[in-house]
Scaffold this active site. Sequence first.
Site, PDB file in Angstrom:
ATOM      1  N   THR A 186      -1.010  35.504  41.955  1.00  0.00           N
ATOM      2  CA  THR A 186      -1.924  36.138  40.997  1.00  0.00           C
ATOM      3  C   THR A 186      -1.216  37.136  40.096  1.00  0.00           C
ATOM      4  O   THR A 186      -1.816  37.678  39.174  1.00  0.00           O
ATOM      5  CB  THR A 186      -3.042  36.888  41.751  1.00  0.00           C
ATOM      6  OG1 THR A 186      -2.390  37.754  42.697  1.00  0.00           O
ATOM      7  CG2 THR A 186      -3.969  35.948  42.479  1.00  0.00           C
ATOM      8  N   GLY A 187       0.056  37.418  40.383  1.00  0.00           N
ATOM      9  CA  GLY A 187       0.798  38.405  39.596  1.00  0.00           C
ATOM     10  C   GLY A 187       1.311  37.816  38.290  1.00  0.00           C
ATOM     11  O   GLY A 187       1.160  36.620  38.008  1.00  0.00           O
ATOM     12  N   SER A 239      -7.353  38.832  46.564  1.00  0.00           N
ATOM     13  CA  SER A 239      -7.421  37.699  45.625  1.00  0.00           C
ATOM     14  C   SER A 239      -7.842  36.399  46.285  1.00  0.00           C
ATOM     15  O   SER A 239      -7.938  35.372  45.597  1.00  0.00           O
ATOM     16  CB  SER A 239      -6.054  37.469  44.984  1.00  0.00           C
ATOM     17  OG  SER A 239      -5.582  38.629  44.415  1.00  0.00           O
ATOM     18  N   ARG A 254      19.283  40.695  47.177  1.00  0.00           N
ATOM     19  CA  ARG A 254      20.221  40.256  46.119  1.00  0.00           C
ATOM     20  C   ARG A 254      21.678  40.557  46.425  1.00  0.00           C
ATOM     21  O   ARG A 254      22.562  39.768  46.074  1.00  0.00           O
ATOM     22  CB  ARG A 254      19.846  40.905  44.779  1.00  0.00           C
ATOM     23  CG  ARG A 254      18.592  40.335  44.168  1.00  0.00           C
ATOM     24  CD  ARG A 254      18.367  40.987  42.813  1.00  0.00           C
ATOM     25  NE  ARG A 254      17.062  40.631  42.284  1.00  0.00           N
ATOM     26  CZ  ARG A 254      16.332  41.411  41.514  1.00  0.00           C
ATOM     27  NH1 ARG A 254      16.774  42.615  41.166  1.00  0.00           N
ATOM     28  NH2 ARG A 254      15.160  41.003  41.080  1.00  0.00           N
ATOM     29  N   CYS A 298      15.694  40.922  35.929  1.00  0.00           N
ATOM     30  CA  CYS A 298      15.369  40.276  34.650  1.00  0.00           C
ATOM     31  C   CYS A 298      16.321  40.646  33.514  1.00  0.00           C
ATOM     32  O   CYS A 298      16.787  39.774  32.770  1.00  0.00           O
ATOM     33  CB  CYS A 298      13.925  40.606  34.266  1.00  0.00           C
ATOM     34  SG  CYS A 298      13.519  42.349  34.468  1.00  0.00           S
ATOM     35  N   SER A 336       5.981  44.046  31.109  1.00  0.00           N
ATOM     36  CA  SER A 336       5.786  42.987  32.110  1.00  0.00           C
ATOM     37  C   SER A 336       6.718  43.118  33.310  1.00  0.00           C
ATOM     38  O   SER A 336       6.374  42.676  34.401  1.00  0.00           O
ATOM     39  CB  SER A 336       5.999  41.611  31.467  1.00  0.00           C
ATOM     40  OG  SER A 336       7.293  41.540  30.892  1.00  0.00           O
ATOM     41  N   LYS A 394      21.446  47.889  39.198  1.00  0.00           N
ATOM     42  CA  LYS A 394      21.275  46.436  39.438  1.00  0.00           C
ATOM     43  C   LYS A 394      22.056  45.648  38.401  1.00  0.00           C
ATOM     44  O   LYS A 394      22.721  44.656  38.718  1.00  0.00           O
ATOM     45  CB  LYS A 394      19.786  46.047  39.325  1.00  0.00           C
ATOM     46  CG  LYS A 394      18.929  46.459  40.499  1.00  0.00           C
ATOM     47  CD  LYS A 394      17.473  46.099  40.197  1.00  0.00           C
ATOM     48  CE  LYS A 394      16.547  46.700  41.226  1.00  0.00           C
ATOM     49  NZ  LYS A 394      15.123  46.557  40.852  1.00  0.00           N
ATOM     50  N   HIS A 410      12.166  41.315  26.903  1.00  0.00           N
ATOM     51  CA  HIS A 410      13.154  42.392  26.897  1.00  0.00           C
ATOM     52  C   HIS A 410      14.129  42.189  25.737  1.00  0.00           C
ATOM     53  O   HIS A 410      14.469  41.046  25.389  1.00  0.00           O
ATOM     54  CB  HIS A 410      13.989  42.365  28.177  1.00  0.00           C
ATOM     55  CG  HIS A 410      13.280  42.853  29.410  1.00  0.00           C
ATOM     56  ND1 HIS A 410      12.022  43.394  29.396  1.00  0.00           N
ATOM     57  CD2 HIS A 410      13.705  42.903  30.707  1.00  0.00           C
ATOM     58  CE1 HIS A 410      11.683  43.739  30.643  1.00  0.00           C
ATOM     59  NE2 HIS A 410      12.689  43.448  31.455  1.00  0.00           N
TER      60      HIS A 410
HETATM   61  P1  A2P Z   1      -2.932  40.574  44.452  1.00  0.00           P
HETATM   62  O1  A2P Z   1      -3.235  40.150  43.048  1.00  0.00           O
HETATM   63  O2  A2P Z   1      -3.839  39.950  45.440  1.00  0.00           O
HETATM   64  O3  A2P Z   1      -2.801  42.066  44.607  1.00  0.00           O
HETATM   65  P2  A2P Z   1       2.518  41.966  39.840  1.00  0.00           P
HETATM   66  O4  A2P Z   1       4.017  41.923  39.995  1.00  0.00           O
HETATM   67  O5  A2P Z   1       2.063  41.352  38.560  1.00  0.00           O
HETATM   68  O6  A2P Z   1       1.998  43.340  40.077  1.00  0.00           O
HETATM   69  O7  A2P Z   1       1.946  41.027  41.005  1.00  0.00           O
HETATM   70  C1  A2P Z   1       2.153  41.313  42.369  1.00  0.00           C
HETATM   71  C2  A2P Z   1       1.734  40.135  43.208  1.00  0.00           C
HETATM   72  O8  A2P Z   1       1.978  40.490  44.576  1.00  0.00           O
HETATM   73  C3  A2P Z   1       0.267  39.793  43.105  1.00  0.00           C
HETATM   74  O9  A2P Z   1       0.082  38.393  43.224  1.00  0.00           O
HETATM   75  C4  A2P Z   1      -0.317  40.500  44.319  1.00  0.00           C
HETATM   76  O10 A2P Z   1      -1.512  39.928  44.814  1.00  0.00           O
HETATM   77  C5  A2P Z   1       0.785  40.272  45.316  1.00  0.00           C
HETATM   78  N1  A2P Z   1       0.657  41.227  46.421  1.00  0.00           N
HETATM   79  C6  A2P Z   1       0.634  42.564  46.354  1.00  0.00           C
HETATM   80  N2  A2P Z   1       0.432  43.096  47.581  1.00  0.00           N
HETATM   81  C7  A2P Z   1       0.329  42.054  48.434  1.00  0.00           C
HETATM   82  C8  A2P Z   1       0.110  41.936  49.843  1.00  0.00           C
HETATM   83  N3  A2P Z   1      -0.036  43.012  50.618  1.00  0.00           N
HETATM   84  N4  A2P Z   1       0.055  40.694  50.384  1.00  0.00           N
HETATM   85  C9  A2P Z   1       0.185  39.601  49.597  1.00  0.00           C
HETATM   86  N5  A2P Z   1       0.401  39.649  48.264  1.00  0.00           N
HETATM   87  C10 A2P Z   1       0.469  40.858  47.692  1.00  0.00           C
END
Ligand code: A2P
Length: 334
Positions: free
Chosen positions: A11-12, A40, A99, A128, A158, A212, A241
């Site tokens: 979802t991120g 999510s 890494r 990145c 981003s 990094k 970037h």
């Molecule tokens: P969620 O959307 O459910 O919070 P970004 O880098 O854009 O911030 O996205 C971070 C990603 O990592 C999202 O998909 C987020 O899901 C996921 N995430 C964050 N915390 C957890 C967790 N505790 N367990 C699983 N996925 C996670």
Amino acid sequence: MINHLAIVGATGAVGREACDILTGRGIEPERISLLASSRSAGTLIPVGGTDLPVLELAEDSFAGVDYAIFSAGGDRSKQYASVATAAGAVVIDNSSAFRMDRDVPLVVPEVNPGDLAVHNGIIANPNCSTIIMNVAVWPLHKVNRVERMVISTYQAASGAGAAAMEELRSQTGDYLADRPIKPGVFPSQCAFNLFSHNTPIGPDGYNTEERKMIDETRKIFHDPAIAIGVTCVRVPVLRAHSESINLTFEKPITAGEVRDILASAPGVEVVDDVEARRFPMPIDASGRDDCMVGRIRQDVSQPDGRGIELFVCGDQLRKGAALNAIQILELLAS
Ligand code: A2P
């Protein structure tokens, strides 16, 4: 052949981009598991014309998975990468957790694909800004070793995730409407401002992002002696970037030679039309696979002819993250 692919952090910002890129490149795993937090679970994400439900990441998420792309932050990678490898999956990890581990390949497919030959189940996707700079500099370094480079970055929101992109959007609206600005994801106002990269600063004065770029480039190039100075700055741009790069080569080189080398370099598009004043811009690099390179010129401050200046723009979510990970997946699965 990919039977079962898991995308952790689906979802991120990077996870969603990965879902998008899969379809565009014709990658069709038999099965895809989209994983994220419990918040999510049940969310539908389109992948290749089908809406797939997001599942909660858990210890049993990796049964039968052969490849897993992790993009959910370092803590999740540290907690679950070994769970995935124990279940038989090969992990492509977008965080910085592994890494610099000796037994973890750190790969930019245009630079060091051979490093994928030996691994312990985890492959690291580089930082990145490092990837975008490496794509432009490596083809030159191969021909005429770069002894020293000095980089200044102009990094998009981003890189700090979907919430940071949303913060830039909403702060821009607040600023224009004369409403008070409340920084949340970023420590400082990001709309109509820029600030030193918001990672911790070490005893040498460099922040983690800068460190990094130095350490990862030395590992990817297999050149621990390359001298690198870098300043990383966050700018109010959504997803690409930009980097100003000053190079010192071992032997003299002309701007024309650099242009010729880069014109046929993989992953590079030379955008350097002085007459039309067309040069790389983050808005043009957004949503594209290639990194744009321009402003190619001899550095007048290095009169021995060994200095070159470049300006590079690359999509942080694509080549800087999801695309690079999927290129690694393609190499592993081929
Ligand atoms: P969620 O959307 O459910 O919070 P970004 O880098 O854009 O911030 O996205 C971070 C990603 O990592 C999202 O998909 C987020 O899901 C996921 N995430 C964050 N915390 C957890 C967790 N505790 N367990 C699983 N996925 C996670």
